[in-house]
Design a protein around this motif. Sequence first.
Motif, PDB file in Angstrom:
ATOM      1  N   SER A  99      -6.158  76.803  48.701  1.00 62.80           N
ATOM      2  CA  SER A  99      -6.212  75.493  48.333  1.00 62.80           C
ATOM      3  C   SER A  99      -7.011  75.380  47.197  1.00 62.80           C
ATOM      4  CB  SER A  99      -6.096  74.717  49.500  1.00 62.80           C
ATOM      5  OG  SER A  99      -5.170  74.829  50.447  1.00 62.80           O
ATOM      6  N   ILE A 100      -6.621  74.192  46.547  1.00 61.82           N
ATOM      7  CA  ILE A 100      -7.683  73.452  45.351  1.00 61.82           C
ATOM      8  C   ILE A 100      -7.975  72.325  45.745  1.00 61.82           C
ATOM      9  CG2 ILE A 100      -7.949  73.567  42.995  1.00 61.82           C
ATOM     10  CD1 ILE A 100      -5.618  75.139  42.438  1.00 61.82           C
ATOM     11  N   ASP A 101      -9.241  72.063  45.430  1.00 63.14           N
ATOM     12  CA  ASP A 101      -9.571  70.747  45.153  1.00 63.14           C
ATOM     13  C   ASP A 101     -10.290  70.619  43.768  1.00 63.14           C
ATOM     14  OD1 ASP A 101     -10.813  67.991  45.599  1.00 63.14           O
ATOM     15  OD2 ASP A 101     -11.780  68.675  47.340  1.00 63.14           O
ATOM     16  N   ALA A 116      -7.444  73.958  34.280  1.00 55.96           N
ATOM     17  CA  ALA A 116      -6.853  75.277  34.411  1.00 55.96           C
ATOM     18  C   ALA A 116      -8.088  76.440  34.215  1.00 55.96           C
ATOM     19  CB  ALA A 116      -6.141  75.265  33.085  1.00 55.96           C
ATOM     20  N   ALA A 117      -9.121  76.076  33.221  1.00 54.15           N
ATOM     21  CA  ALA A 117     -10.079  77.041  33.302  1.00 54.15           C
ATOM     22  C   ALA A 117     -11.022  77.130  34.313  1.00 54.15           C
ATOM     23  CB  ALA A 117     -10.955  76.611  31.904  1.00 54.15           C
ATOM     24  N   ALA A 118     -11.133  76.053  35.066  1.00 49.98           N
ATOM     25  CA  ALA A 118     -12.034  76.034  36.183  1.00 49.98           C
ATOM     26  C   ALA A 118     -11.382  76.753  37.324  1.00 49.98           C
ATOM     27  CB  ALA A 118     -12.420  74.600  36.642  1.00 49.98           C
ATOM     28  N   LEU A 119      -9.904  76.774  37.426  1.00 49.75           N
ATOM     29  CA  LEU A 119      -9.580  77.626  38.406  1.00 49.75           C
ATOM     30  C   LEU A 119      -9.545  79.045  37.918  1.00 49.75           C
ATOM     31  CD1 LEU A 119      -7.401  77.925  40.657  1.00 49.75           C
ATOM     32  CD2 LEU A 119      -5.546  77.735  39.214  1.00 49.75           C
ATOM     33  N   GLY A 120      -9.353  79.102  36.508  1.00 46.57           N
ATOM     34  CA  GLY A 120      -9.199  80.650  36.092  1.00 46.57           C
ATOM     35  C   GLY A 120     -10.742  81.225  36.515  1.00 46.57           C
ATOM     36  N   GLU A 121     -11.699  80.290  36.072  1.00 43.80           N
ATOM     37  CA  GLU A 121     -13.160  81.058  36.470  1.00 43.80           C
ATOM     38  C   GLU A 121     -13.292  81.467  38.080  1.00 43.80           C
ATOM     39  OE1 GLU A 121     -15.479  81.889  34.423  1.00 43.80           O
ATOM     40  OE2 GLU A 121     -17.179  81.921  35.828  1.00 43.80           O
TER      41      GLU A 121
END
Length: 323
Positions: A99-101, A116-121
């Motif tokens: 999951s993502i917060d 998108a980049a924070a999830l990518g990191e």
Amino acid sequence: MENYNVKTRAFPTIGIILLGGISDKKNRIPLHTTAGIAYTGINNDVYTETKLYVSKDEKCYIDGKEIDLNSDRSPSKVIDKFKHDILMRVNLDDENNLSIDSRNFNILSGSSDSGAAALGECIESIFEYNINIFTFENDLQRISESVGRSLYGGLTVNYANGRESLTEPLLEPEAFNNFTIIGAHFNIDRKPSNEIHENIIKHENYRERIKSAERKAKKLEELSRNANIKGIFELAESDTIEYHKMLHDVGVDIINDRMENLIEKVKEMKNNFWNSYIVTGGPNVFVITEKKDVDKAMEGLNDLCDDIRLLKVAGKPQVISKN
Ligand code: 3S4
């Protein structure tokens, strides 16, 4: 490992050669070459913070609100692709979910890039940066077409033609140390970027726009080689003028009367000191000045917008914690 989580921070972006037109709503590959910078507050207080965590059910929260996993641009498409490998790497089986917060702090516009980049990191750090960055950028573009700007930070160019797209870094944030970006914000709802992408391609000069963006990218490479920062922001201002004229012609007006009024003041101030301005897709005018002239510029602009923030060029995403 049940509570495994990784938290990252990434920075939103401002277009330098603005993006208008994408391949389709699923892959979101830009139809032409563009460029941009990542930005944050002068006290580093503008960013997206994202936590990717192991959970029983798959959930996605943005700014505390649960989002539909099947919606357009949902991060779950990216997570699903890497889920099995991520769970394996943290010694968990496929019964588990991810999951993502994700939370945005003080962002004026460009939050989908930083999201998108924070999830990518998060994903890259779990893979210990052993990921195919070329295809990975395209995966993340399904969430945000200009994610490459935030993935690398500093000034970047994204070479694209609607089928292929790749971002390359041009300048580190330090190259912009003598400059401040004043973010003048207006309290009105922004137009969805899809409205921009769907309409600008109808302009009779859109083919010319593609060529002009390519020419500007070449010029930007040269200006970057010479660290000509004023030249870079002057190019950005001329691109803002071209882009918003085209959008106006196809019935998409981003710049309203109050923004226009502030831009007139920016032009008037050019008689006293160097400056430049950029308008992207949101209700903001980004005014760039040399640091020594910030106070004068603030004095002139303060009363002409609803909120004003001092910004600077930011770097690439960072891992905040990993548990
Ligand atoms: C529409 O990804 P904004 C645009 O190049 C971004 O900055 C498209 O602006 C234009 O939605 C651009 O991030 O404000």
